[in-house]
Enzyme design. Sequence first.
Site, PDB file in Angstrom:
ATOM      1  N   GLY A   1      -8.111 123.464 105.060  1.00  0.00           N
ATOM      2  CA  GLY A   1      -7.334 124.188 106.040  1.00  0.00           C
ATOM      3  C   GLY A   1      -7.148 125.630 105.612  1.00  0.00           C
ATOM      4  CB  CYS A   2      -6.464 128.717 107.526  1.00  0.00           C
ATOM      5  SG  CYS A   2      -5.289 128.063 108.726  1.00  0.00           S
ATOM      6  CE1 TYR A   3       0.098 129.767 107.107  1.00  0.00           C
ATOM      7  CE2 TYR A   3      -0.313 127.911 108.571  1.00  0.00           C
ATOM      8  CZ  TYR A   3       0.238 129.163 108.351  1.00  0.00           C
ATOM      9  OH  TYR A   3       0.908 129.809 109.351  1.00  0.00           O
TER      10      TYR A   3
ATOM     11  CB  SER B   1      -4.384 131.795 101.873  1.00  0.00           C
ATOM     12  OG  SER B   1      -3.218 131.170 102.352  1.00  0.00           O
TER      13      SER B   1
END
Lengths: 347, 347, 347, 347
Positions: free
Chosen positions: A150-152, A155
């Site tokens: 996932g994106c979160y 990062s």
Amino acid sequence: MKTVSVGIVGGTGYTGVELLRLLAAHPQAQVTMITSRSEEGVAVADMYPNLRGVYDLRFSVPDIDQLKTCDVVFFATPHGVAMSMAKDLIESGTKVIDLAADFRLENLTAWQHWYKHEATQGELMASAVYGLPEYYREQIKKAMIIGNPGCYPTSILLGILPLLKAGLVKTDSIIADGKSGVSGAGRGASVANLGAEMSESFKAYGVAGHRHHPEMQEKLSQLAGEEVGLTFVPHLVPMVRGMESTIYATLTEDKSQAQLQALFETAYQNEPFVDVMPAGSLPETRMVKGSNMCRMAVYRPAGSNQVVVTSVIDNLVKGASGQAIQNMNILFDLPETLGLNQVALLP
Amino acid sequence: MKTVSVGIVGGTGYTGVELLRLLAAHPQAQVTMITSRSEEGVAVADMYPNLRGVYDLRFSVPDIDQLKTCDVVFFATPHGVAMSMAKDLIESGTKVIDLAADFRLENLTAWQHWYKHEATQGELMASAVYGLPEYYREQIKKAMIIGNPGCYPTSILLGILPLLKAGLVKTDSIIADGKSGVSGAGRGASVANLGAEMSESFKAYGVAGHRHHPEMQEKLSQLAGEEVGLTFVPHLVPMVRGMESTIYATLTEDKSQAQLQALFETAYQNEPFVDVMPAGSLPETRMVKGSNMCRMAVYRPAGSNQVVVTSVIDNLVKGASGQAIQNMNILFDLPETLGLNQVALLP
Amino acid sequence: MKTVSVGIVGGTGYTGVELLRLLAAHPQAQVTMITSRSEEGVAVADMYPNLRGVYDLRFSVPDIDQLKTCDVVFFATPHGVAMSMAKDLIESGTKVIDLAADFRLENLTAWQHWYKHEATQGELMASAVYGLPEYYREQIKKAMIIGNPGCYPTSILLGILPLLKAGLVKTDSIIADGKSGVSGAGRGASVANLGAEMSESFKAYGVAGHRHHPEMQEKLSQLAGEEVGLTFVPHLVPMVRGMESTIYATLTEDKSQAQLQALFETAYQNEPFVDVMPAGSLPETRMVKGSNMCRMAVYRPAGSNQVVVTSVIDNLVKGASGQAIQNMNILFDLPETLGLNQVALLP
Amino acid sequence: MKTVSVGIVGGTGYTGVELLRLLAAHPQAQVTMITSRSEEGVAVADMYPNLRGVYDLRFSVPDIDQLKTCDVVFFATPHGVAMSMAKDLIESGTKVIDLAADFRLENLTAWQHWYKHEATQGELMASAVYGLPEYYREQIKKAMIIGNPGCYPTSILLGILPLLKAGLVKTDSIIADGKSGVSGAGRGASVANLGAEMSESFKAYGVAGHRHHPEMQEKLSQLAGEEVGLTFVPHLVPMVRGMESTIYATLTEDKSQAQLQALFETAYQNEPFVDVMPAGSLPETRMVKGSNMCRMAVYRPAGSNQVVVTSVIDNLVKGASGQAIQNMNILFDLPETLGLNQVALLP
């Protein structure tokens, strides 16, 4: 020079068009089919006019036999779709990269809880590899199924793991304050994501919990070798692309700014897509817009034992489609950066 | 019905025009002069066309004797200006409300460090009252000089103080992740705040420390009755107005979501400008745009001993000019909400 | 395979960083020097962190002898600079592409009037070619100096010229309503272009006339073979990149929508960077963001003898740096699209 | 002091919440009921948290008998609803102000064509008055039904009518280039109006014709006393609120800038909500955000016989709910500006 033949299932959303944009610049990949039940027969360039003159493809109804002719199939679908088709594909030798969450979690109970779906393919899920190359590269090389992060999680994991792996911070009280542009919410019609609703406003959301939380908790615990306690609050930023995470942790031993800087620089010195910025600077999401880079900075606020990491990615690139292509490159033993050298669009 | 005569020193910035906008709707205040050296003679409506037809005033050079004829003078000036004029004004009975930082800190050493200015008026500074009505109302009533709080401190102090005053959280490790629209940076020409630079991007800033940090630390410690440790990271949001703060603290005793909700509702039940939102909802900055409200929510993420508060204000209203007028109302024994009932502009 | 060695004079603005972004993807160009008096010694990647890891260059003071070693020099400078250095360069065989206006106008009187500068190099100016490849390709091939068109002229000339050249519209009353993102205003600090000023607002500007007006008038008249009367009103859009022009003209003979569509498709059938969209669709600026494409549509509103053309470009690419590289490709007999196949970033 | 009792039918959209925001500041109006079938029982403050603490109302199912107890009913509904209920209401003495289009057109054929609805109430429609007070004030005073103008027509009619009524421009070739923020598209879920779709982009739309076109054409022809030919192209601006129209017309006799300026100033000298800006200045939409003002400028580009008018409004205020309240004030013989003195929110 070999060419990887690529199929995309469910290509009408933002990760689909981003796969197409990026693969257009990839010298050794060829998109041979893209599927959508609802848009059957529509030219991709009619739906996404930025692709006019670039692709001649039309959306087709997904056909497992045709998909088997591909070397790799990307799933840019709702949760549950990849799970239902992956077994057939890998049995015929076609690799699978799922941009949804079907293959991200090893904990099936958690998966079922968060995705409201039966985890029908427990064995497959166990065999899948989490596609965060910086920490799972060797396993990715040998995998048939990749659960693209996932994106979160991308990062935040990249930002906190150097500290966790060095054993420098308390593991029970990590805080991640995440901020995402609205493209992360996808292309479905919704009132909350109307321009008239989300522009010129900022908010936290997901008070009841966010699906990326168990994903992060599982991977952090796995890589740290002990249970990690994470508080995560996502926020919506009035912009289209970009994600910033500010991560707070408590140092268990005194480390100077310089020592922390060195730790991060060493951790990522060989990573082509992680950029540790110089001490004293801070990343901005525009520094990675359209590119596969994650840029980050670490600093120690004066007068406390906290350490702060700020980390930015383009949620649709390193947070989704770019990382998926990075995984494809690894799977097919291509140079990891092939086709992914886009420079961020600034301003 | 008495009318308060108002002078504004340095009215060319955003807090100046916002004072004018709000005071235009105040039934018992009259702006009689507004000063600016650089814009002497210019009509305020020429500089701020939203005021065309509303004000007939022109900017004049500041004249201490004229200012003494006002009941109250607002300083919407760079740091240091209010300090140089306040003594004369209060000696002649004119009250002073400073929207800059001259009268926010009691710790002169910290003030000099952060504002790079000599604190020439130590006695005056000691006599000033911090203009956060929810916690200093009684002192404000009797004051001659008000140090109007910064925008971040307003949103963060209001958010965390119910927990701190109830002794429910660890005082050494409070984290405040603040986000502000770009109007908070003021109206000075700068490359970093150009639309082409800050639009469609998100970033943390102030890595070397932010002036609002010592202000918060001092007031939190004062009101909590012990030294408070605060980690504060400000961020820039690509929008004009609005500020959101997400505050993280560690509970020292187990409290349920319902108990925390009740604590906050009780703490602010009589406050006209603080709105504790229902459990399960989260504030958005657009819910307070143009209004003097602070809206907040408290929640307890599952599976941790953390408590999270999110708090929103309009940085130019409750974070600056609106709060200044609220202080004026208290100083002159007017109803505290007089002229401040603007409904937020949504959408 | 030859490599063109490139020098950039004045590379600190948005057209400079955009040249660097695009040239990084050009397989047969190499930026060997980039100059800036004010930023001497600064790494370009420190000023533009999107270029971290891409360029190792530092800004240097412009040195005519060093610049002469380049095959081509791009001027991304204020008006007047290219004029002062071009003669020396071309005499030593170095070609010049000016992104400012020094070589756009043949009418020196108009130039001096609009640019408040003495046109010291009348002869040079006369020898320069206007770098709009779609209409001046043959001349560009043989030129030593290119005056790269302004952004408004690019979008407007491309939109109206098929009609003018076909003699289908009245030449005395063309109306061009142009809209530009704020990056068109450049990177200079200014109050008017602050995010807090231009966000969430829309306005016409340039009431006293815009420098692109004489440029358009001259080229239109030249290509139409008669004096063309143009009314042009520019507007500022609250976005960073992108330009849309809506052009209105009066038909002198009755033409159907289908005939007009065919006219445009024929006019641009061989142009790699002009896309005539299908009848019934309309271009959006995001369809060209980051790319060198101009997309346009022509339509005939019912019940009138007007024809309307809407045309979009990215003001920094086809409106500036991308078109400059397109001109470089022509000058050096490279494929015209080389290095310019970036797909627009959508969403 | 009388109080007007107000009912709102269909208050869940943006014009509904804007009516509530504005009426909250109106000293002689009281909203007594607000209806919505889909949101029955929901508190308006739960749907629109900017109204928390301001209204205690809940949405109810529309009941004609209850609505008849109101002095006036605003319809903030889809087209066709007001038409079906107006007769009953006016027969019992309740006045009707329709913010949709049911009562805007006198030409029933055109209405049916554009609104795909049978015009069942031809007589009622004929008795309704077009609610543009600056041109229909006397008729409004005596009306029972007001067709509140569309947003584009408000900005464009106010801008062009001084020229048309003075007979100074050609009537067959008026061009109006309109630009609107996305709130004009309403609060319905749609892909095209997602923040991820419309942010950072600009486009023309409505190529097949816009419903406001026949409305403008009819009123312009009516007021000019002859058939007026209008070309109208609407555009979408990446912002929430605000509308700008740039209008082009051809002068039939030579008039100087000063003469045109005087014409406009005279035309609107007694109008409280139309502001003719000084010669040489141009309106920006932020100069009217949240206010009921229309600000405009007229100018004559050098070297042509064109005249250009630029006109800005807040599409939700003067373009909808504010103008509706202005009409209410006229209908009930209240001061026309009552409750409408909000100063625009700038920045």
